[in-house]
Design a protein around this motif. Structure first.
Motif, short mmCIF file in Angstrom:
data_model
loop_
_atom_site.label_atom_id
_atom_site.label_comp_id
_atom_site.label_asym_id
_atom_site.label_seq_id
_atom_site.Cartn_x
_atom_site.Cartn_y
_atom_site.Cartn_z
N ARG A 111 0.88 -1.23 -0.02
CA ARG A 111 -0.02 -0.11 -0.04
C ARG A 111 0.98 1.26 -0.04
NH1 ARG A 111 -4.48 1.57 4.40
NH2 ARG A 111 -5.24 3.30 3.31
N LEU A 112 0.57 2.27 -0.88
CA LEU A 112 1.37 3.54 -0.79
C LEU A 112 0.51 4.52 -0.44
CD1 LEU A 112 3.65 5.12 -1.66
CD2 LEU A 112 2.67 5.10 -4.17
N LEU A 113 0.73 5.42 0.38
CA LEU A 113 0.23 6.45 0.83
C LEU A 113 1.17 7.80 0.74
CD1 LEU A 113 -1.09 4.99 4.34
CD2 LEU A 113 -2.56 5.56 2.16
N LEU A 114 0.62 8.81 -0.06
CA LEU A 114 1.34 9.92 -0.08
C LEU A 114 0.74 11.11 0.33
CD1 LEU A 114 2.44 9.38 -3.90
CD2 LEU A 114 3.70 9.02 -1.87
N GLU A 115 1.53 12.06 1.03
CA GLU A 115 0.68 13.01 1.59
C GLU A 115 1.64 14.39 1.06
OE1 GLU A 115 0.34 14.98 5.94
OE2 GLU A 115 -0.66 12.83 5.65
N GLY A 116 1.24 15.54 0.76
CA GLY A 116 1.99 16.74 0.36
C GLY A 116 2.34 16.46 -1.20
N ASP A 117 2.65 17.54 -1.48
CA ASP A 117 3.03 17.67 -3.23
C ASP A 117 4.25 18.47 -3.26
OD1 ASP A 117 1.82 20.20 -2.73
OD2 ASP A 117 0.37 20.13 -4.20
N THR A 118 5.08 18.89 -2.24
CA THR A 118 6.17 19.68 -2.37
C THR A 118 7.15 18.96 -3.25
OG1 THR A 118 6.14 20.73 -0.19
CG2 THR A 118 8.13 20.59 -0.99
N LEU A 119 8.02 19.38 -3.97
CA LEU A 119 8.91 18.52 -4.39
C LEU A 119 10.38 18.72 -3.90
CD1 LEU A 119 8.47 20.08 -8.19
CD2 LEU A 119 7.79 17.82 -7.57
N LEU A 120 11.02 17.43 -4.01
CA LEU A 120 12.06 17.36 -3.25
C LEU A 120 13.09 17.61 -4.06
CD1 LEU A 120 11.22 13.77 -1.15
CD2 LEU A 120 11.20 16.32 -0.37
N PRO A 121 14.44 17.91 -3.59
CA PRO A 121 15.75 18.09 -4.09
C PRO A 121 16.05 16.90 -4.82
CG PRO A 121 15.99 19.17 -2.10
CD PRO A 121 14.69 18.42 -2.00
N PRO A 122 16.56 16.69 -6.18
CA PRO A 122 16.93 15.54 -6.77
C PRO A 122 17.91 14.59 -6.11
CG PRO A 122 16.99 17.59 -8.22
CD PRO A 122 16.97 18.02 -6.90
N GLN A 157 6.53 17.87 2.65
CA GLN A 157 6.07 19.40 3.05
C GLN A 157 7.47 20.39 2.82
OE1 GLN A 157 3.05 20.11 3.84
NE2 GLN A 157 2.38 18.11 4.07
N LEU A 158 7.19 21.56 2.91
CA LEU A 158 8.13 22.54 2.44
C LEU A 158 9.30 22.39 3.38
CD1 LEU A 158 9.18 24.86 0.48
CD2 LEU A 158 8.26 26.31 2.35
N GLY A 159 10.45 21.95 3.10
CA GLY A 159 11.82 21.88 3.87
C GLY A 159 11.88 20.73 4.62
N TRP A 160 11.06 19.45 4.51
CA TRP A 160 11.38 18.10 5.20
C TRP A 160 10.54 17.23 4.66
CZ3 TRP A 160 7.20 15.49 7.35
CH2 TRP A 160 6.08 16.06 7.51
N ALA A 161 10.70 15.85 4.83
CA ALA A 161 10.01 15.04 4.18
C ALA A 161 10.36 13.72 5.31
CB ALA A 161 10.63 14.49 2.92
N ASN A 162 9.25 12.63 5.10
CA ASN A 162 9.19 11.62 6.21
C ASN A 162 8.77 10.39 5.30
OD1 ASN A 162 8.36 9.61 8.23
ND2 ASN A 162 9.45 11.04 9.55
N MET A 163 9.55 9.18 5.28
CA MET A 163 9.00 8.03 4.91
C MET A 163 9.23 6.93 5.76
SD MET A 163 10.54 6.24 1.46
CE MET A 163 12.18 5.97 1.88
#
Length: 112
Positions: free
Chosen positions: A4-15, A48-54
């Motif tokens: 199952r894949l859950l995605l939240e937020g649409d902020t682009l992360l640095p490459p 989110q802007l400036g951070w990500a959690n997986m």
């Protein structure tokens, strides 16, 4: 196994962050399929802007980190990838309790 894949937020992360997260998820899911005997897994990515959690969770057999046989480099590869972007990698697991791999990245830790 179903994943199952859950995605939240649409902020682009640095490459480089995007690639590191992708490769960590790839290795974690490879470990789930090869070793966990899980019947399901879930990947949750919050951006989110400036951070990500997986988080990658499975309902498998878990493991004891100190008993991982020599020659199995998946855990160290995930740690190196997290370190390369200044992220924190946490692995929580117990025999019969499944495994949770968490990667936490913030812009503030970049380059530290």
């Amino acid at each position: 196994i179903p994943i199952r894949l859950l995605l939240e937020g649409d902020t682009l992360l640095p490459p480089d962050v995007k690639v590191a997260f992708y490769r960590i998820a790839q290795e974690a899911l490879n470990n789930v399929v090869k070793h966990s005997e899980a019947s399901s897994a879930q990947v949750t990515l919050i951006r989110q802007l400036g951070w990500a959690n997986m988080q990658i969770n499975d309902n498998g057999v878990g493991f004891i980190n100190e008993k991982v046989p020599e020659g199995h480099f998946g855990l160290s590869i995930m740690a190196e990838r997290a370190q390369s972007i200044g992220a924190t990698l946490t692995i929580q697991t117990l025999p019969t309790q499944g495994t949770q791999v968490t990667v936490a990245w913030t812009e503030a830790t970049r380059g530290n």
